[in-house]
Design a protein around this motif. Sequence first.
Motif, PDB file in Angstrom:
ATOM      1  N   ASP A  75       0.795  -1.238   0.000  1.00 55.46           N
ATOM      2  CA  ASP A  75       0.000   0.000   0.000  1.00 55.46           C
ATOM      3  C   ASP A  75       0.824   1.282   0.000  1.00 55.46           C
ATOM      4  N   ILE A  76       2.149   1.152  -0.223  1.00 52.71           N
ATOM      5  CA  ILE A  76       2.948   2.376  -0.307  1.00 52.71           C
ATOM      6  C   ILE A  76       2.674   3.091  -1.625  1.00 52.71           C
ATOM      7  N   LEU A  77       2.754   2.352  -2.724  1.00 50.46           N
ATOM      8  CA  LEU A  77       2.477   2.934  -4.040  1.00 50.46           C
ATOM      9  C   LEU A  77       1.072   2.539  -4.490  1.00 50.46           C
ATOM     10  N   THR A  78       0.351   3.483  -5.026  1.00 52.97           N
ATOM     11  CA  THR A  78      -0.998   3.229  -5.557  1.00 52.97           C
ATOM     12  C   THR A  78      -1.129   3.857  -6.932  1.00 52.97           C
ATOM     13  N   ILE A  79      -1.943   3.217  -7.757  1.00 51.83           N
ATOM     14  CA  ILE A  79      -2.236   3.743  -9.088  1.00 51.83           C
ATOM     15  C   ILE A  79      -3.671   4.243  -9.088  1.00 51.83           C
ATOM     16  N   GLU A  80      -3.843   5.516  -9.343  1.00 53.57           N
ATOM     17  CA  GLU A  80      -5.170   6.126  -9.335  1.00 53.57           C
ATOM     18  C   GLU A  80      -5.561   6.554 -10.741  1.00 53.57           C
ATOM     19  N   GLU A  81      -6.804   6.255 -11.064  1.00 45.42           N
ATOM     20  CA  GLU A  81      -7.322   6.677 -12.358  1.00 45.42           C
ATOM     21  C   GLU A  81      -7.830   8.108 -12.232  1.00 45.42           C
ATOM     22  N   GLN A  82      -7.490   8.943 -13.183  1.00 49.76           N
ATOM     23  CA  GLN A  82      -7.893  10.338 -13.140  1.00 49.76           C
ATOM     24  C   GLN A  82      -9.411  10.467 -13.248  1.00 49.76           C
ATOM     25  N   GLU A  83      -9.956  11.418 -12.530  1.00 50.79           N
ATOM     26  CA  GLU A  83     -11.388  11.644 -12.557  1.00 50.79           C
ATOM     27  C   GLU A  83     -11.836  12.094 -13.947  1.00 50.79           C
ATOM     28  N   ILE A  84     -13.041  11.677 -14.302  1.00 54.69           N
ATOM     29  CA  ILE A  84     -13.570  12.032 -15.617  1.00 54.69           C
ATOM     30  C   ILE A  84     -14.395  13.306 -15.515  1.00 54.69           C
ATOM     31  N   ASP A  85     -14.469  14.000 -16.625  1.00 49.18           N
ATOM     32  CA  ASP A  85     -15.324  15.176 -16.723  1.00 49.18           C
ATOM     33  C   ASP A  85     -16.760  14.686 -16.916  1.00 49.18           C
ATOM     34  N   ALA A  86     -17.582  14.833 -15.879  1.00 52.52           N
ATOM     35  CA  ALA A  86     -18.928  14.248 -15.886  1.00 52.52           C
ATOM     36  C   ALA A  86     -19.772  14.755 -17.045  1.00 52.52           C
ATOM     37  N   ASP A  87     -19.721  16.044 -17.319  1.00 48.27           N
ATOM     38  CA  ASP A  87     -20.584  16.617 -18.366  1.00 48.27           C
ATOM     39  C   ASP A  87     -20.218  16.093 -19.749  1.00 48.27           C
ATOM     40  N   SER A  88     -18.919  16.139 -20.075  1.00 51.19           N
ATOM     41  CA  SER A  88     -18.494  15.675 -21.398  1.00 51.19           C
ATOM     42  C   SER A  88     -18.682  14.167 -21.537  1.00 51.19           C
ATOM     43  N   MET A  89     -18.475  13.430 -20.437  1.00 51.86           N
ATOM     44  CA  MET A  89     -18.650  11.981 -20.489  1.00 51.86           C
ATOM     45  C   MET A  89     -20.121  11.626 -20.700  1.00 51.86           C
ATOM     46  N   MET A  90     -21.031  12.381 -20.077  1.00 57.59           N
ATOM     47  CA  MET A  90     -22.459  12.107 -20.245  1.00 57.59           C
ATOM     48  C   MET A  90     -22.886  12.363 -21.682  1.00 57.59           C
ATOM     49  N   VAL A  91     -22.348  13.404 -22.304  1.00 56.36           N
ATOM     50  CA  VAL A  91     -22.654  13.693 -23.708  1.00 56.36           C
ATOM     51  C   VAL A  91     -22.180  12.544 -24.593  1.00 56.36           C
ATOM     52  N   PHE A  92     -20.977  12.067 -24.339  1.00 63.21           N
ATOM     53  CA  PHE A  92     -20.390  10.972 -25.105  1.00 63.21           C
ATOM     54  C   PHE A  92     -21.189   9.681 -24.897  1.00 63.21           C
ATOM     55  N   LEU A  93     -21.533   9.427 -23.643  1.00 63.02           N
ATOM     56  CA  LEU A  93     -22.282   8.221 -23.301  1.00 63.02           C
ATOM     57  C   LEU A  93     -23.683   8.251 -23.914  1.00 63.02           C
ATOM     58  N   GLU A  94     -24.339   9.386 -23.847  1.00 60.85           N
ATOM     59  CA  GLU A  94     -25.690   9.504 -24.403  1.00 60.85           C
ATOM     60  C   GLU A  94     -25.686   9.251 -25.912  1.00 60.85           C
ATOM     61  N   LYS A  95     -24.657   9.766 -26.571  1.00 62.54           N
ATOM     62  CA  LYS A  95     -24.554   9.561 -28.019  1.00 62.54           C
ATOM     63  C   LYS A  95     -24.471   8.065 -28.344  1.00 62.54           C
ATOM     64  N   ALA A  96     -23.655   7.334 -27.587  1.00 63.91           N
ATOM     65  CA  ALA A  96     -23.505   5.896 -27.831  1.00 63.91           C
ATOM     66  C   ALA A  96     -24.787   5.139 -27.501  1.00 63.91           C
ATOM     67  N   VAL A  97     -25.427   5.499 -26.392  1.00 64.56           N
ATOM     68  CA  VAL A  97     -26.661   4.821 -25.987  1.00 64.56           C
ATOM     69  C   VAL A  97     -27.762   5.044 -27.019  1.00 64.56           C
ATOM     70  N   ARG A  98     -27.881   6.271 -27.504  1.00 65.68           N
ATOM     71  CA  ARG A  98     -28.936   6.572 -28.482  1.00 65.68           C
ATOM     72  C   ARG A  98     -28.707   5.849 -29.808  1.00 65.68           C
ATOM     73  N   LYS A  99     -27.466   5.754 -30.236  1.00 61.24           N
ATOM     74  CA  LYS A  99     -27.187   5.047 -31.488  1.00 61.24           C
ATOM     75  C   LYS A  99     -27.546   3.564 -31.365  1.00 61.24           C
ATOM     76  N   ALA A 100     -27.199   2.964 -30.232  1.00 60.00           N
ATOM     77  CA  ALA A 100     -27.558   1.562 -30.013  1.00 60.00           C
ATOM     78  C   ALA A 100     -29.073   1.407 -29.905  1.00 60.00           C
ATOM     79  N   ALA A 101     -29.727   2.362 -29.228  1.00 60.05           N
ATOM     80  CA  ALA A 101     -31.182   2.299 -29.052  1.00 60.05           C
ATOM     81  C   ALA A 101     -31.910   2.466 -30.384  1.00 60.05           C
TER      82      ALA A 101
END
Length: 292
Positions: free
Chosen positions: A115-141
């Motif tokens: 537990d001395i070294l840890t790898i952290e994933e950078q936080e995502i930009d919620a607004d831009s990610m939601m736009v990207f996610l919605e686009k993919a969901v709508r195309k599949a839908a």
Amino acid sequence: MLKSMTGFGRCELSENNKKITVEMKSVNHRYLDISIKMPKKFNPFEASIRRILQEYCKRGKLDVYIAYEDLSEGNYQLKYNEELARQYWVCLSAMSEKFQIPNDLTSTALSKYPDILTIEEQEIDADSMMVFLEKAVRKAAEQFAQARDKEGESLRNNLLAKLEHLSSILSYIEKKSPEIIDTYQKRLEEKVQNFLQEAAIDENRILAEVTIFADKCCVDEELVRLRSHVDTTQDMLIKGGSIGRNLDFIIQEMNREANTILSKSNDLDISNQGIALKTEIEKIREQVQNIE
């Protein structure tokens, strides 16, 4: 447009070194039941995803799978736990002094402790990610909705053909029913004549018996209601829309009328046609289960 409750849709979308894959499939269900499997980081978006999916689907068990990949090189950050490293150093130094052994601890060696070294994933930009996610969901839908429309059109044609067959059976019973009464009256007169021989036949008594028989086996009302249900179902199929629940109820009524016709039948031909009615209605019921 008539929609089937079975369908499949898929979309794979890449943008700014990020990739989202969305797959969805559905089967028939009494209500709308949405199940979503996706990375935990997308949990805050679940309510929004459900609202989007409800625009494309009103009934059915809908399973949705969302996968996410971040292909950028700077997506992860390596950190060390300063406070934990200090405690390791204090403890190891105390051990060295207590047992009079060399303390050869280096930063490289210290970094290998738990537990001395840890790898952290950078936080995502919620607004831009939601736009990207919605686009993919709508195309599949959209692809999913097209598959359901295509299947719905096939269901419509199949059901209309079955209703035509059902109508032809009803026409046969309508034509055959009056003949049964005439045949019964003739047989009754012959039996009475044979029994009485030369004596006069009481026509009023014969007519009374025939009337009682006709009342017991008359299916005119059932035929009228059944034909009305057939016409209503045909109209609903042509208009389309979310008619699955209404059709479920109408098919139950059809089956009830067919059961009554079969129970009243005193003729082999009509009994056979009553069985054919029930068989065809059951086929229609199975198909209706797949309509939204």
